[in-house]
Scaffold this motif. Structure first.
Motif, PDB file in Angstrom:
ATOM      1  N   UNK A 140       4.696 -27.655 -59.020  1.00  0.00           N
ATOM      2  CA  UNK A 140       4.382 -26.748 -60.123  1.00  0.00           C
ATOM      3  C   UNK A 140       3.817 -25.423 -59.616  1.00  0.00           C
ATOM      4  N   UNK A 141       3.039 -25.457 -58.544  1.00  0.00           N
ATOM      5  CA  UNK A 141       2.491 -24.212 -57.998  1.00  0.00           C
ATOM      6  C   UNK A 141       3.592 -23.286 -57.505  1.00  0.00           C
ATOM      7  N   UNK A 142       4.678 -23.864 -56.995  1.00  0.00           N
ATOM      8  CA  UNK A 142       5.791 -23.047 -56.516  1.00  0.00           C
ATOM      9  C   UNK A 142       6.792 -22.704 -57.619  1.00  0.00           C
ATOM     10  N   UNK A 143       6.848 -23.529 -58.672  1.00  0.00           N
ATOM     11  CA  UNK A 143       7.840 -23.316 -59.732  1.00  0.00           C
ATOM     12  C   UNK A 143       7.330 -22.423 -60.850  1.00  0.00           C
ATOM     13  N   UNK A 144       6.045 -22.522 -61.175  1.00  0.00           N
ATOM     14  CA  UNK A 144       5.484 -21.757 -62.287  1.00  0.00           C
ATOM     15  C   UNK A 144       4.960 -20.419 -61.768  1.00  0.00           C
ATOM     16  N   UNK A 145       5.666 -19.342 -62.058  1.00  0.00           N
ATOM     17  CA  UNK A 145       5.258 -18.005 -61.630  1.00  0.00           C
ATOM     18  C   UNK A 145       4.569 -17.221 -62.736  1.00  0.00           C
ATOM     19  N   UNK A 146       4.255 -17.904 -63.830  1.00  0.00           N
ATOM     20  CA  UNK A 146       3.492 -17.252 -64.897  1.00  0.00           C
ATOM     21  C   UNK A 146       2.100 -16.909 -64.360  1.00  0.00           C
TER      22      UNK A 146
END
Length: 299
Positions: free
Chosen positions: A25-31
């Motif tokens: 999630x840290x790498x996928x969520x760029x919000x």
């Protein structure tokens, strides 16, 4: 491993599930909100695990993060909001600066999550998790994750030993320091190679990886582990659904646009609860100790 970390006492599969989720999630969520949640939670958990030793690691992390934030605007000139122009004529855009900052925050969060992984998922847990399915991969991962901390500790011992041999006086000249550093590096490389060979020979002599070999493990499933695994998977499923729906989407090029809906706010709360799970467990345990409500844990 610090004994005050409650989450480390859960089953290895629970620990692995948590770190797999937060890393992906840290790498996928760029919000931006998700990035700040990931960085803040990773920093808090690292502080809980390492204590004041975290400051030593941040001395090396901060320059790398700043370098990553500066490099993107220098080489990427996309974006519609032009702030200035370089001498070469290429534009400096707000979007490129924002994306560089987002990438640097993501890099810092991933680095901190892996440092927590190294503390919680010990060598014994890694061998337990992957020893039967992929013995060679399990041994390789356990050795790689211990490589840098082990080299740092050994380098400190080598430096102290060489300082004692010189009577407590460090070399004053530049060439003396360079010669001393080269000697320490040579000793460190020799030690690391010998240590790797000794580890491989020791595991081979114990029959590691042979078919039919049994292994003793202290890890047992109980209701607490099942409940925690259900919580992690539930949060993960909610976040994946929201991500697929686009409720956590955020784009930086050609202009910064993203999802800011009530559903997004709910997903932010779920993501925060997932990332803060170890810290909440530690805080709850501290409160139980201070309030005198600690008792035997039912199986």
């Amino acid at each position: 491993m610090r004994q005050t970390d409650v989450f480390s006492g859960f089953h290895p599969w629970v620990n692995l599930c948590y770190f797999a989720l937060v890393l992906v999630f840290s790498m996928a969520f760029l919000h931006p909100v998700c990035l700040l949640i990931a960085l803040g939670s990773a920093l808090g958990y690292s502080r809980c695990l390492y204590g004041r030793r975290l400051l030593g690691g941040l001395k090396y992390l901060v320059p790398v993060v700043l370098l990553a934030a500066v490099i993107n605007p220098l080489f990427t000139h996309r974006g519609v909001t032009v702030l200035a122009y370089f001498p070469s004529g290429n534009p400096l855009t707000m979007e490129s600066i924002a994306y560089g900052l987002a990438a640097s925050v993501m890099l810092a969060a991933v680095f901190l999550w892996f440092s927590c992984w190294n503390q919680v998922l010990s060598t014994d847990k890694m061998v337990y998790l992957f020893g039967r399915a992929a013995p060679a991969l399990s041994l390789l991962l356990s050795m790689v994750l211990r490589f840098i901390p082990g080299l740092a500790r050994q380098m400190k011992k080598i430096s102290q030993a060489q300082l004692c041999l010189r009577g407590g006086e460090a070399p004053a000249s530049f060439w003396g320091k360079l010669k001393s550093g080269a000697g320490s590096l040579s000793i460190l490389v020799t030690w690391s190679l010998e240590h790797a060979v000794e580890t491989a020979d020791a595991m081979k002599s114990r029959g590691y990886g042979l078919p039919g070999r049994t292994a003793f493990a202290l890890y047992r499933w109980d209701r607490r582990d099942k409940g925690m695994l259900a919580w992690l998977l539930g949060c993960g499923c909610i976040l994946v659904i929201g991500w697929v729906r686009g409720d956590l989407a955020y784009g930086y090029y050609p202009r910064m646009t993203g999802a800011w809906t009530p559903v997004s706010a709910v997903l932010f709360v779920v993501y925060l609860a997932l990332c803060l799970t170890p810290l909440v467990l530690n805080g709850r345990e501290v409160w139980r100790w201070k309030s005198g409500k600690v008792g035997p844990r039912p199986l």
